[in-house]
Design a protein around this motif. Structure first.
Motif, short mmCIF file in Angstrom:
data_model
loop_
_atom_site.label_atom_id
_atom_site.label_comp_id
_atom_site.label_asym_id
_atom_site.label_seq_id
_atom_site.Cartn_x
_atom_site.Cartn_y
_atom_site.Cartn_z
N TYR A 170 -7.85 -0.16 2.83
CA TYR A 170 -7.70 -0.24 4.56
C TYR A 170 -6.50 -1.42 4.63
O TYR A 170 -5.85 -1.36 5.56
CB TYR A 170 -8.95 -0.48 5.07
CG TYR A 170 -9.68 0.88 4.92
CD1 TYR A 170 -9.58 2.01 5.96
CD2 TYR A 170 -10.95 1.16 4.10
CE1 TYR A 170 -10.41 3.02 5.79
CE2 TYR A 170 -11.48 2.22 4.01
CZ TYR A 170 -11.31 3.10 4.61
OH TYR A 170 -11.99 4.34 4.66
N PHE A 171 -6.76 -2.51 3.92
CA PHE A 171 -5.95 -3.52 4.16
C PHE A 171 -4.36 -3.40 3.84
O PHE A 171 -3.31 -3.38 4.51
CB PHE A 171 -6.16 -4.83 3.45
CG PHE A 171 -7.63 -5.51 3.88
CD1 PHE A 171 -7.42 -6.57 4.94
CD2 PHE A 171 -8.71 -5.15 3.68
CE1 PHE A 171 -8.41 -7.08 5.38
CE2 PHE A 171 -9.74 -5.83 4.08
CZ PHE A 171 -9.78 -6.89 5.08
N TYR A 191 -3.31 0.05 6.27
CA TYR A 191 -3.53 0.08 7.76
C TYR A 191 -3.01 -1.33 8.18
O TYR A 191 -2.60 -1.59 9.27
CB TYR A 191 -4.79 0.52 8.01
CG TYR A 191 -5.26 1.66 8.14
CD1 TYR A 191 -4.86 2.73 9.09
CD2 TYR A 191 -6.25 2.08 7.12
CE1 TYR A 191 -5.25 4.01 8.96
CE2 TYR A 191 -6.45 3.34 7.23
CZ TYR A 191 -6.08 4.25 8.04
OH TYR A 191 -6.57 5.79 7.97
N ILE A 192 -3.32 -2.63 7.38
CA ILE A 192 -2.96 -3.89 8.05
C ILE A 192 -1.46 -4.33 7.44
O ILE A 192 -0.66 -4.50 8.18
CB ILE A 192 -4.05 -4.67 7.78
CG1 ILE A 192 -5.19 -4.27 8.53
CG2 ILE A 192 -3.72 -6.22 8.07
CD1 ILE A 192 -6.60 -5.12 8.02
N PHE A 193 -1.40 -4.48 6.09
CA PHE A 193 -0.27 -5.06 5.66
C PHE A 193 0.80 -3.71 5.55
O PHE A 193 1.89 -4.03 5.64
CB PHE A 193 -0.60 -5.49 4.07
CG PHE A 193 -1.39 -6.42 4.05
CD1 PHE A 193 -0.92 -7.86 4.62
CD2 PHE A 193 -2.72 -6.47 3.61
CE1 PHE A 193 -1.92 -8.80 4.61
CE2 PHE A 193 -3.42 -7.48 3.24
CZ PHE A 193 -3.12 -8.75 3.90
N GLN A 194 0.45 -2.57 5.52
CA GLN A 194 1.18 -1.14 5.27
C GLN A 194 2.48 -1.39 4.42
O GLN A 194 3.57 -1.37 4.62
CB GLN A 194 2.03 -1.08 7.00
CG GLN A 194 1.05 -0.93 8.00
CD GLN A 194 1.43 -0.39 9.17
OE1 GLN A 194 2.55 0.30 9.25
NE2 GLN A 194 0.89 -0.83 10.44
#
Length: 303
Positions: free
Chosen positions: A43-44, A47-50
């Motif tokens: 998820y990191f 979605y976050i670091f992409q």
């Protein structure tokens, strides 16, 4: 200015050693728990670091023009979930036992390799960045009787490269920087060896001279494996590593060419990529799609 550079280098090394201490600690955790961390890390990463999300999307879209946008997105998510798994499986290599290693990697027809080695015949091996190739190479070092010389590109961070090198050479493997390949061939010519290549790496721009059609795109290829095969006339074997279930793999061996001297120009290279393409088309999510494989284009090269 010089003092500032030294201080910056020392800070970088300090953080690298802290990172390695943390990775060593994680490696002693059971694989099941590491896979839990991998699920959270997905998820990191996604979605976050992409991390290289656009690179993966473009690579998939160009490689599979017949797939719908929804199918490309699903493939992309599956790849990143596996990518997170693979990262934590590599961390585990620091402490994994030979017994667990061979439980997780099963070789189905390794006699194709050992029959040559038992007769004191050296061979060449090739594979792609498909499945957990690091886990596979470590397991292979336990299984075969001869030294395996693995050609690799060193990491830019010396501290992490040294740490990773020690992990990779825990079994019967030697890792040789790409530019030392010919020297290693010369010094080991009287030994029974297996030189291993990951042929799907991207050439530097000046070396992008030969192009083939691969995954629906013109693709520059490295010719190192083929040049050495023609020079030594050693049999060439492909290692196909397949994901079975989380943390478990099977490896099949295929003969690409027994007598390289009887092949046409670039035939060995094309056979290698045809094999990899078949593997990817069958189950696409487990290739390294985050690699900028098509950063060079034919029209951008003078040749």
């Amino acid at each position: 200015m010089f003092a500032f550079s030294i201080r910056k280098l020392m800070i970088k090394k300090t953080f690298s050693y802290i990172g390695i201490f943390f990775l060593n600690f994680l490696s002693f955790l059971p694989m099941r728990l590491l896979h839990v961390f991998a699920s959270l890390s997905y998820y990191f990463i996604y979605y976050i670091f992409q991390y290289r999300k656009k690179v993966v999307h473009d690579n998939l879209s160009n490689s599979f023009p017949d797939k719908t946008p929804a199918e490309i997105v699903q493939l992309k998510k599956t790849f990143f979930k596996y990518f997170a798994d693979m990262l934590f499986e590599v961390i585990k290599l620091q402490s994994i036992s030979d017994v667990e290693l061979l439980k997780r990697v099963k070789f189905n027809n390794l006699e194709l390799v050992t029959n040559y080695l038992d007769k004191q015949e050296s061979i060449l091996a090739c594979t792609g960045h498909y499945g957990n190739w690091e886990l596979g190479m470590l397991a292979l070092g336990v299984k075969i009787p001869a030294k395996a010389y693995v050609i690799y590109k060193p990491l830019s961070n010396d501290v992490f490269d040294d740490w990773f090198y020690k992990i990779r050479t825990r079994t019967n493997n030697l890792f040789i920087p790409m530019r030392q390949t010919l020297r290693s061939l010369a010094t080991s010519r009287n030994q029974t060896t297996m030189f291993c290549f990951a042929g799907d790496q991207t050439p530097v721009k000046d070396e992008a001279k030969v192009w083939i059609d691969f995954l629906n795109q013109p693709t520059p290829v490295l010719l190192g494996l083929e040049k050495i095969a023609l020079q030594t006339d050693r049999p060439v074997i492909y290692f196909n590593m397949q994901w079975v279930k989380r943390g478990y793999y099977e490896v099949d061996c295929y003969l690409i060419c027994e007598k390289p001297s009887s092949t046409e120009a670039h035939e060995i290279t094309k056979r290698n990529f045809q094999m990899l393409e078949q593997i990817i088309n069958k189950n696409p999510a487990y290739w390294l799609w985050s690699h900028r494989r098509w950063k060079h284009k034919p029209e951008n090269n003078a040749d």
